[in-house]
Write an enzyme that holds these catalytic residues in place. Structure first.
Site, PDB file in Angstrom:
ATOM      1  N   ASP A  52      -7.835   1.044  -0.209  1.00  9.16           N
ATOM      2  CA  ASP A  52      -7.050   0.299   0.770  1.00  9.16           C
ATOM      3  C   ASP A  52      -5.739   1.030   1.060  1.00  9.16           C
ATOM      4  O   ASP A  52      -4.900   1.203   0.175  1.00  9.16           O
ATOM      5  CB  ASP A  52      -6.744  -1.102   0.244  1.00  9.16           C
ATOM      6  CG  ASP A  52      -5.954  -1.935   1.245  1.00  9.16           C
ATOM      7  OD1 ASP A  52      -6.584  -2.682   2.007  1.00  9.16           O
ATOM      8  OD2 ASP A  52      -4.706  -1.827   1.264  1.00  9.16           O
ATOM      9  N   TYR A  57       1.910   2.883   5.079  1.00 12.09           N
ATOM     10  CA  TYR A  57       2.055   3.519   3.771  1.00 12.09           C
ATOM     11  C   TYR A  57       2.289   5.025   3.868  1.00 12.09           C
ATOM     12  O   TYR A  57       2.673   5.655   2.886  1.00 12.09           O
ATOM     13  CB  TYR A  57       0.803   3.291   2.915  1.00 12.09           C
ATOM     14  CG  TYR A  57       0.410   1.862   2.677  1.00 12.09           C
ATOM     15  CD1 TYR A  57       1.252   0.790   3.005  1.00 12.09           C
ATOM     16  CD2 TYR A  57      -0.830   1.556   2.134  1.00 12.09           C
ATOM     17  CE1 TYR A  57       0.866  -0.519   2.800  1.00 12.09           C
ATOM     18  CE2 TYR A  57      -1.226   0.253   1.919  1.00 12.09           C
ATOM     19  CZ  TYR A  57      -0.377  -0.785   2.256  1.00 12.09           C
ATOM     20  OH  TYR A  57      -0.787  -2.078   2.046  1.00 12.09           O
ATOM     21  N   LYS A  82      -4.679  -0.189   8.344  1.00  8.84           N
ATOM     22  CA  LYS A  82      -4.091  -1.337   9.022  1.00  8.84           C
ATOM     23  C   LYS A  82      -3.178  -0.922  10.179  1.00  8.84           C
ATOM     24  O   LYS A  82      -2.551   0.143  10.149  1.00  8.84           O
ATOM     25  CB  LYS A  82      -3.265  -2.180   8.032  1.00  8.84           C
ATOM     26  CG  LYS A  82      -4.018  -2.535   6.756  1.00  8.84           C
ATOM     27  CD  LYS A  82      -3.124  -3.292   5.783  1.00  8.84           C
ATOM     28  CE  LYS A  82      -3.780  -3.405   4.420  1.00  8.84           C
ATOM     29  NZ  LYS A  82      -3.682  -2.143   3.661  1.00  8.84           N
ATOM     30  N   HIS A 115      -1.937  -5.810  10.255  1.00  8.30           N
ATOM     31  CA  HIS A 115      -1.158  -5.881   9.016  1.00  8.30           C
ATOM     32  C   HIS A 115      -0.304  -7.150   8.927  1.00  8.30           C
ATOM     33  O   HIS A 115      -0.061  -7.663   7.831  1.00  8.30           O
ATOM     34  CB  HIS A 115      -0.247  -4.643   8.939  1.00  8.30           C
ATOM     35  CG  HIS A 115       0.101  -4.230   7.547  1.00  8.30           C
ATOM     36  ND1 HIS A 115       0.335  -2.929   7.200  1.00  8.30           N
ATOM     37  CD2 HIS A 115       0.264  -4.944   6.401  1.00  8.30           C
ATOM     38  CE1 HIS A 115       0.624  -2.851   5.912  1.00  8.30           C
ATOM     39  NE2 HIS A 115       0.593  -4.061   5.403  1.00  8.30           N
TER      40      HIS A 115
END
Length: 278
Positions: A52, A57, A82, A115
């Protein structure tokens, strides 16, 4: 129900679109660069088949490289990423997904999530995700941080029911109403921060249940979520922790254990709270 001890690390939930999503995955939030690539590589070598990540990120490239270098057939690894808040809206969401596809460089994304339920734009973003699925750029689509109200709004405006809703979920934030709503509508609930970012691992009740089973507090928290039929994505970059978090299939919590843990619910959050988002 995935409470049966005979299930293994690669056991999967079947989503409402027929896709198979492993119950346990590796989260890589705040794991960057070479550390991210090494963590994903170790998890895959150990037997994980679900990773994930997210555009936010800033490690999609490293995740993709580890997946490609693993030697494991692409269709055996379930990769999630996401749509970030600044990329909401129909055209922007299409472009953002295309960037993620390029960054990952592993072909089709297995699951693409919104998200955060960004005000005013989230319905247009969901329409874009439907188009992305139609084009084959992602196999399944879903949401993250959606409350019952956000899900009801989405389903009132779209024929596509999200395959997954990823939210913070633990005994200390036992979102029972949301879990029951998702079950009724065949939306798979998925837990981020199932280990409370370590903040509750020393809780006396958790420690007592762990001692009873000869397990660690982290394993008890993860097993609790599995026995609620919730997909889990504990985060770690440490090989020993990655392996510890996967040792969940040789024990089961009994009804008393489950009730004790559910009694810990205090609405405790370690991350953002979407309940006030309009």
């Amino acid at each position: 129900m995935p409470a049966r001890p005979e299930l293994t690390l690669d056991a999967c939930a079947v989503l409402n679109d027929g896709a198979r999503m492993p119950w346990l995955g590796l989260g890589v939030y705040q794991v960057s660069g070479r550390n991210c690539q090494k963590a994903v590589a170790h998890a895959l070598a150990f037997g994980y088949r679900h990773i994930d990540t997210a555009a936010f990120y800033d490690n999609e490239r490293e995740v993709g490289r580890a997946v490609r270098d693993s030697g494991i057939a692409r269709d055996r690894i379930f990769v999630v990423t996401k749509l970030w808040n600044s990329d909401h809206g129909y055209a922007a969401a299409i472009e953002a997904c295309e960037r993620s596809v390029e960054q990952l460089a592993i072909g089709c994304i297995d699951l693409y999530l919104i998200h955060w339920p960004e005000p005013k734009l989230r319905l247009e973003s969901w329409r874009a995700l439907g188009e992305l699925r139609r084009r084959g750029q992602c196999r399944s689509i879903g949401v993250s941080n959606y409350t019952v109200r956000h899900l009801e709004e989405l389903m009132a405006h779209s024929d596509i029911v999200p395959a997954v809703n990823q939210v913070e979920f633990s005994p200390f934030l036992y979102q029972r109403e949301l879990l029951e709503f998702c079950r009724r509508h065949r939306i798979q609930l998925e837990a981020y921060c199932p280990l409370t970012r370590g903040e509750k691992l020393a809780d006396r009740t958790v420690v007592a249940v762990a001692r009873k089973h000869g397990k660690t507090p982290a394993q008890v928290l993860l097993r609790w979520a599995l026995q609620h039929e919730v997909v889990i994505i504990p985060k770690s970059a440490q090989p020993a922790r990655i392996e510890e978090n996967a040792a969940l299939y040789d024990f089961a919590l009994d009804a008393g254990d489950m009730a004790q843990l559910e009694g810990l619910d205090r609405g405790f959050r370690t991350c953002w709270d979407p309940t006030s988002v309009r």
